[in-house]
Design a protein around this motif. Structure first.
Motif, PDB file in Angstrom:
ATOM      1  N   GLU A 183       0.829  -1.202   0.000  1.00 40.28           N
ATOM      2  CA  GLU A 183       0.000   0.000   0.000  1.00 40.28           C
ATOM      3  C   GLU A 183       0.864   1.253   0.000  1.00 40.28           C
ATOM      4  OE1 GLU A 183      -3.467   2.198   2.720  1.00 40.28           O
ATOM      5  OE2 GLU A 183      -2.782   0.170   3.216  1.00 40.28           O
ATOM      6  N   LEU A 184       1.961   1.234   0.757  1.00 38.08           N
ATOM      7  CA  LEU A 184       2.866   2.378   0.806  1.00 38.08           C
ATOM      8  C   LEU A 184       3.476   2.638  -0.575  1.00 38.08           C
ATOM      9  CD1 LEU A 184       4.426   4.446   2.659  1.00 38.08           C
ATOM     10  CD2 LEU A 184       6.248   2.702   2.761  1.00 38.08           C
ATOM     11  N   ILE A 185       3.914   1.561  -1.240  1.00 43.04           N
ATOM     12  CA  ILE A 185       4.530   1.690  -2.557  1.00 43.04           C
ATOM     13  C   ILE A 185       3.501   2.140  -3.585  1.00 43.04           C
ATOM     14  CG2 ILE A 185       5.603   0.388  -4.441  1.00 43.04           C
ATOM     15  CD1 ILE A 185       6.990  -1.310  -2.231  1.00 43.04           C
ATOM     16  N   ASN A 186       2.326   1.522  -3.560  1.00 40.03           N
ATOM     17  CA  ASN A 186       1.289   1.870  -4.546  1.00 40.03           C
ATOM     18  C   ASN A 186       0.814   3.316  -4.384  1.00 40.03           C
ATOM     19  OD1 ASN A 186       1.324  -0.630  -5.804  1.00 40.03           O
ATOM     20  ND2 ASN A 186      -0.289  -1.476  -4.511  1.00 40.03           N
ATOM     21  N   SER A 187       0.748   3.759  -3.148  1.00 38.66           N
ATOM     22  CA  SER A 187       0.313   5.149  -2.940  1.00 38.66           C
ATOM     23  C   SER A 187       1.344   6.118  -3.491  1.00 38.66           C
ATOM     24  CB  SER A 187       0.054   5.420  -1.452  1.00 38.66           C
ATOM     25  OG  SER A 187       1.238   5.275  -0.682  1.00 38.66           O
ATOM     26  N   CYS A 188       2.622   5.749  -3.434  1.00 46.30           N
ATOM     27  CA  CYS A 188       3.675   6.591  -4.025  1.00 46.30           C
ATOM     28  C   CYS A 188       3.536   6.625  -5.544  1.00 46.30           C
ATOM     29  CB  CYS A 188       5.052   6.078  -3.625  1.00 46.30           C
ATOM     30  SG  CYS A 188       6.416   7.080  -4.264  1.00 46.30           S
ATOM     31  N   LEU A 189       3.303   5.454  -6.146  1.00 46.36           N
ATOM     32  CA  LEU A 189       3.145   5.399  -7.601  1.00 46.36           C
ATOM     33  C   LEU A 189       1.934   6.207  -8.051  1.00 46.36           C
ATOM     34  CD1 LEU A 189       3.955   1.625  -8.289  1.00 46.36           C
ATOM     35  CD2 LEU A 189       5.487   3.594  -8.449  1.00 46.36           C
ATOM     36  N   GLU A 190       0.865   6.140  -7.285  1.00 49.52           N
ATOM     37  CA  GLU A 190      -0.335   6.926  -7.618  1.00 49.52           C
ATOM     38  C   GLU A 190      -0.044   8.417  -7.546  1.00 49.52           C
ATOM     39  OE1 GLU A 190      -3.229   5.484  -4.875  1.00 49.52           O
ATOM     40  OE2 GLU A 190      -3.460   3.549  -5.904  1.00 49.52           O
ATOM     41  N   LEU A 191       0.758   8.819  -6.546  1.00 49.17           N
ATOM     42  CA  LEU A 191       1.138  10.225  -6.439  1.00 49.17           C
ATOM     43  C   LEU A 191       2.048  10.644  -7.592  1.00 49.17           C
ATOM     44  CD1 LEU A 191       1.780  10.806  -2.628  1.00 49.17           C
ATOM     45  CD2 LEU A 191       0.112  11.983  -4.072  1.00 49.17           C
ATOM     46  N   THR A 235      11.302  17.693  -7.673  1.00 52.11           N
ATOM     47  CA  THR A 235      10.718  16.363  -7.842  1.00 52.11           C
ATOM     48  C   THR A 235       9.963  15.941  -6.595  1.00 52.11           C
ATOM     49  OG1 THR A 235      12.447  15.674  -9.369  1.00 52.11           O
ATOM     50  CG2 THR A 235      11.262  13.926  -8.239  1.00 52.11           C
ATOM     51  N   LEU A 236      10.504  16.271  -5.422  1.00 55.75           N
ATOM     52  CA  LEU A 236       9.878  15.838  -4.173  1.00 55.75           C
ATOM     53  C   LEU A 236       9.187  16.970  -3.434  1.00 55.75           C
ATOM     54  CD1 LEU A 236      12.684  13.525  -2.717  1.00 55.75           C
ATOM     55  CD2 LEU A 236      10.938  12.996  -4.405  1.00 55.75           C
ATOM     56  N   ASN A 237       9.449  18.182  -3.808  1.00 53.43           N
ATOM     57  CA  ASN A 237       8.960  19.324  -3.026  1.00 53.43           C
ATOM     58  C   ASN A 237       7.528  19.710  -3.426  1.00 53.43           C
ATOM     59  OD1 ASN A 237       8.968  21.373  -1.181  1.00 53.43           O
ATOM     60  ND2 ASN A 237      10.013  22.829  -2.528  1.00 53.43           N
ATOM     61  N   LYS A 238       6.602  18.777  -3.182  1.00 60.25           N
ATOM     62  CA  LYS A 238       5.187  19.021  -3.458  1.00 60.25           C
ATOM     63  C   LYS A 238       4.418  18.574  -2.217  1.00 60.25           C
ATOM     64  CE  LYS A 238       5.833  18.587  -8.399  1.00 60.25           C
ATOM     65  NZ  LYS A 238       5.191  18.388  -9.687  1.00 60.25           N
ATOM     66  N   PRO A 239       3.461  19.361  -1.750  1.00 64.64           N
ATOM     67  CA  PRO A 239       2.792  19.089  -0.468  1.00 64.64           C
ATOM     68  C   PRO A 239       2.289  17.667  -0.307  1.00 64.64           C
ATOM     69  CG  PRO A 239       2.125  21.226  -1.318  1.00 64.64           C
ATOM     70  CD  PRO A 239       2.945  20.591  -2.386  1.00 64.64           C
ATOM     71  N   GLU A 240       1.608  17.147  -1.308  1.00 65.81           N
ATOM     72  CA  GLU A 240       1.071  15.792  -1.184  1.00 65.81           C
ATOM     73  C   GLU A 240       2.190  14.763  -1.079  1.00 65.81           C
ATOM     74  OE1 GLU A 240      -2.766  15.166  -3.726  1.00 65.81           O
ATOM     75  OE2 GLU A 240      -1.574  16.747  -4.670  1.00 65.81           O
ATOM     76  N   ILE A 254       5.221  15.358   0.113  1.00 63.61           N
ATOM     77  CA  ILE A 254       5.865  15.537   1.423  1.00 63.61           C
ATOM     78  C   ILE A 254       5.068  14.812   2.505  1.00 63.61           C
ATOM     79  CG2 ILE A 254       6.396  17.252   3.192  1.00 63.61           C
ATOM     80  CD1 ILE A 254       7.239  19.142   0.932  1.00 63.61           C
ATOM     81  N   ALA A 255       3.734  14.789   2.375  1.00 63.69           N
ATOM     82  CA  ALA A 255       2.904  14.047   3.320  1.00 63.69           C
ATOM     83  C   ALA A 255       3.198  12.556   3.234  1.00 63.69           C
ATOM     84  CB  ALA A 255       1.424  14.314   3.043  1.00 63.69           C
ATOM     85  N   TRP A 256       3.373  12.057   2.001  1.00 66.49           N
ATOM     86  CA  TRP A 256       3.731  10.644   1.848  1.00 66.49           C
ATOM     87  C   TRP A 256       5.118  10.381   2.427  1.00 66.49           C
ATOM     88  CZ3 TRP A 256       7.814   8.195  -0.537  1.00 66.49           C
ATOM     89  CH2 TRP A 256       7.725   6.802  -0.627  1.00 66.49           C
ATOM     90  N   LEU A 257       6.043  11.316   2.274  1.00 66.65           N
ATOM     91  CA  LEU A 257       7.399  11.139   2.791  1.00 66.65           C
ATOM     92  C   LEU A 257       7.420  10.965   4.302  1.00 66.65           C
ATOM     93  CD1 LEU A 257       9.342  13.737   0.602  1.00 66.65           C
ATOM     94  CD2 LEU A 257       9.665  11.250   0.596  1.00 66.65           C
ATOM     95  N   ARG A 258       6.501  11.636   4.989  1.00 69.87           N
ATOM     96  CA  ARG A 258       6.442  11.466   6.448  1.00 69.87           C
ATOM     97  C   ARG A 258       6.087  10.023   6.807  1.00 69.87           C
ATOM     98  NH1 ARG A 258       3.166  16.331   6.136  1.00 69.87           N
ATOM     99  NH2 ARG A 258       4.486  18.185   6.416  1.00 69.87           N
ATOM    100  N   GLU A 259       5.137   9.474   6.081  1.00 62.95           N
ATOM    101  CA  GLU A 259       4.751   8.078   6.302  1.00 62.95           C
ATOM    102  C   GLU A 259       5.914   7.147   5.954  1.00 62.95           C
ATOM    103  OE1 GLU A 259       1.294   4.930   4.774  1.00 62.95           O
ATOM    104  OE2 GLU A 259       1.290   7.023   4.077  1.00 62.95           O
TER     105      GLU A 259
END
Length: 486
Positions: free
Chosen positions: A350-358, A389-394, A396-401
């Protein structure tokens, strides 16, 4: 190391009989010249390619001559093209020049692509061009460097002979290397033409030379099909994990050994698009990126049907079900490694798939994003100066997880970064970069291929090469769609 005339040549495939091939000599090209030889591959095979001399090598690559111990043939096979069975297929522009056994007891094919017309050319000219040959030369090395099962290429030559495609281009030949060029379509040909005893002989041949561990199995043909399904699943899992789109997954383009070959309109994903289509002839999206695992199973079912005289239908179905299990397990293993997840947790998919979706939603570059993650630590992820590449709010929220998850595996983030850098390439053979290399070769800048082969042999480390090779493409370079002749 042995020179070409000292190799232990054999013709094991031709020995299967005339129904599977036709004897054909290459049609000579004019004004031929050597573009490049893959010295690393030659050494791996135990071949002293330099001892041949450029003049003789050019003659061999251009079809102006063959060694006495060679006996070129065009292989006959059929297959399903875009889901429809086509009985009129075979080596239409390539020849199996010979086979040889190296000092390690490994059998290898010499296959010359662009060698002229054969009985299976269907009216085509039987030629290859510099554009498609350079692409295959480089992608073979790129896939090998990523540990994705593939055929390889030993040498490439050009010629002044004109070839008409969408416009007039220059002819080329590619010397392809593989343990075997047998395809799913070989078995389909024998099945649909009613040559059932030859199906058994061909299966025995593959087992003898390439799966000897199966020869004493209680039910070796079921074990053979199971082995093919596993190899195919592993290959396609690697494709999905590295964002590789094949483009033309017809059964005649499927290796019985689970090798990637018959490179045409291939592409690595730039921006992550799960439904990306790299072949502009694929109007329905049959071979879109997200369809590849399912198409692999469809192709295996076509192969299983062709083997139905040897294998019980229940055994075929069991192997097809195992395919799904194996490809999912292999894909998850590869993706956990790419995300630096050392241990296995139920929430990882789920963690990986949510990253791909983002990535898809935000238009992020697939391989570059993972490489940036491998080169930066959590202390920098929230920095406003971090790469966009990573500096987008959504994200960054995934990065915390993600930070909470990797803390379960590493006390020192440098360990995670090191592990990720070993599996996340800094360099990918993107479509626009391949095109750039093609144009340089067409302008006579052949040394660029040596630079690329050095980079692609280990794409995970820093190399002395143009900086833009490690960067995502500009907007106008993204999503290039190619044809089957590419």
């Amino acid at each position: 190391m042995k020179s070409l005339d000292q190799l232990d040549y054999c013709h094991t495939y031709a020995d299967l009989g005339p129904s599977l091939s036709s004897r054909v000599n290459p049609t000579p090209l004019s004004g031929s010249y050597l573009i490049h030889t893959n010295q690393r591959l030659a050494k791996q095979l135990g071949i002293d390619i330099e001892s041949v001399g450029d003049e003789i090598l050019i003659q061999l690559l251009s079809g102006q001559g063959i060694l006495e111990s060679w006996s070129p043939i065009a292989m006959k096979y059929t297959g399903h093209q875009f889901g429809q069975y086509n009985p009129d297929l075979g080596d239409g522009r390539g020849l199996l020049l010979t086979e040889f056994i190296n000092d390690n007891g490994e059998k290898w094919d010499f296959h010359l692509k662009g060698s002229g017309q054969t009985p299976y050319s269907r009216g085509a000219d039987g030629r290859a061009v510099i554009r498609s040959s350079v692409r295959e030369y480089l992608i073979s090395a790129a896939m090998d460097g990523l540990s994705i099962p593939t055929t390889q290429a030993l040498a490439i030559s050009g010629a002044s002979t004109p070839v008409r495609r969408e416009e007039i281009e220059s002819a080329a030949t590619l010397l392809r290397i593989a343990p075997s060029h047998v395809r799913f379509g070989h078995f389909e040909y024998l099945f649909y033409s009613g040559q059932h005893s030859e199906i058994k002989a061909l299966a025995d041949y593959i087992i003898l030379w390439h799966m000897p561990e199966l020869k004493d199995s209680e039910d070796k043909y079921a074990a053979f099909f199971q082995q093919v399904t596993k190899r195919t699943a592993s290959m396609i899992a690697h494709w999905q994990a590295y964002g590789f789109c094949h483009g033309v997954m017809n059964t005649d383009n499927m290796s019985i050994l689970g090798l990637t070959f018959d490179y045409g309109p291939f592409a690595f994903l730039d921006t992550y698009l799960s439904k990306h289509i790299c072949n502009h002839s694929d109007y329905s999206g049959r071979y879109a990126f997200h369809q590849q695992p399912g198409i692999g199973q469809w192709n295996l079912s076509a192969l299983g049907y062709a083997l139905s005289s040897l294998i019980d239908s229940k055994q075929i179905e069991a192997s097809l079900q195992e395919y799904s299990t194996h490809i999912q397990a292999e894909y998850r293993r590869l993706m956990r490694a790419r995300f630096g997840l050392d241990s296995e947790h139920d929430s990882d998919p789920e963690l990986i798939n949510s990253c791909l979706e983002l990535m898809e939603k935000l238009g992020l570059d697939f391989n570059f994003t993972l490489r940036v993650l491998s080169e930066t630590g959590p202390d920098n992820w929230a920095d406003i100066g971090l790469d966009s590449t990573l500096n987008k709010p959504e994200f960054i929220a995934w990065l915390r997880e993600y930070q909470q998850r990797i803390a379960l595996d590493y006390g020192n983030d440098q360990q995670r970064q090191h592990a990720m850098q070993g599996v996340n390439p800094k360099y990918i053979l993107r479509t626009h970069l391949a095109q750039e290399a093609i144009e340089q070769v067409e302008n006579g800048e052949f040394d660029i291929l040596e630079t690329w082969l050095t980079v692609l042999a280990n794409p995970f480390i820093e190399h002395v090469c143009p900086t833009h090779w490690s960067l995502p493409p500009s907007n106008d370079q993204k999503g290039i769609c190619l044809s089957c002749s590419s």
